[in-house]
Design an enzyme around this catalytic site. Sequence first.
Site, short mmCIF file in Angstrom:
data_model
loop_
_atom_site.label_atom_id
_atom_site.label_comp_id
_atom_site.label_asym_id
_atom_site.label_seq_id
_atom_site.Cartn_x
_atom_site.Cartn_y
_atom_site.Cartn_z
N PRO A 92 0.20 7.17 2.10
CA PRO A 92 -0.43 6.05 1.12
C PRO A 92 -2.05 5.86 1.07
O PRO A 92 -2.41 6.06 1.90
CB PRO A 92 0.16 4.70 1.82
N LEU A 93 -2.33 5.63 -0.01
CA LEU A 93 -3.78 5.28 -0.12
C LEU A 93 -4.11 3.74 0.10
O LEU A 93 -4.28 3.04 -0.64
CB LEU A 93 -4.29 5.60 -1.60
N HIS A 94 -3.99 3.46 1.51
CA HIS A 94 -4.05 1.89 1.94
C HIS A 94 -5.27 1.34 1.44
O HIS A 94 -5.39 0.50 0.66
CB HIS A 94 -3.84 2.19 3.50
N ASP A 95 -6.44 2.18 1.97
CA ASP A 95 -7.68 1.18 1.80
C ASP A 95 -8.11 0.90 0.37
O ASP A 95 -8.93 -0.03 0.12
CB ASP A 95 -8.78 1.60 2.76
N THR A 104 0.63 -1.29 0.00
CA THR A 104 0.05 0.08 -0.07
C THR A 104 0.81 1.24 -0.01
O THR A 104 0.47 2.37 -0.46
CB THR A 104 -1.06 0.13 1.13
#
Length: 308
Positions: free
Chosen positions: A236-239, A194
């Site tokens: 970060p664009l985790h989801d 991620t």
Amino acid sequence: MTPVIIDTDPGIDDAIALLYALRQPDLHVLALTTVAGNIGLPVTTDNAARLAALAGRTVPVHPGAAAPLARAAEPEVAIHGSDGLGGVFLPEARLGASRHGAVTALSDLLMQTPPKTIELHCLAPLTNIAQLLQHTPDVAGRIKRLIVMGGAVATRGNFGPGQRAEFNLGQDPDAAAIVLHAGLDLTLIPLDATRQLRADAAYVAALRAAATPRATTCADLIDAYFGANEDRESRPLHDPCVPLLALHPDLFRVETRLLQVEPGTGALIDGPHPIQVAMGLDAAALRARLLAGLAIAGSPEAGTSTAC
């Protein structure tokens, strides 16, 4: 379409993931279940309902666990703000929170559909899913697959002593162990992957140019997510990686790792459990897919967004 239940704690990156997933023609989102994680349960539940309204979807929102299984919650207000969304305005919810809790809703939906039909997309601490397995273990075999954002395998974590754990697993390590050690069909997306998916100012501009309410809201959310980054690259664009993996598995590098959840911390360590883990991704291609999904226009779309 793949029937999906999304377990979430919105949360800035949860919000982006939901606004993307709720309008994808290949995902049929049956329900949202909420948990205390990024912020308290009343706020995450209200945010989930408002995000569904913005996406133009009438989706039931089932509140779940207000705290981890065996410890106090540690919300992440510094990143997400007291409203969980960095001050980004959302329209009023179309539906209030369901009277049926998350575990009841998960169990009922899984039992009402043929086995191996529903995917669980997990964007939050795994408390609700662990309680499902504890209270109604007979439903575990009916889950088609879990896609879980969580963990840090070969990279530094972002939570707990020594930053060895990742927030979702470290927030409720007991729940993480129950779910990851259950032998379910599960794909884990850790920080190793991620952290490769980030946005810059040009990407925010492209979202605004798409001019749909969802894309504009996501531009506002990412602006709030830049924080103090001097290079103007977002956290970060985790989801969003979870629905992106469900729809574009070819853009992820998935391998089997033998792992376990370390008791007490939620850190991932070597162990006996074979788990499918996304260790890499094609960031440029995924950013393009995310933009394209958020740019889908047409009825039903609702609401506008304004950073406050």
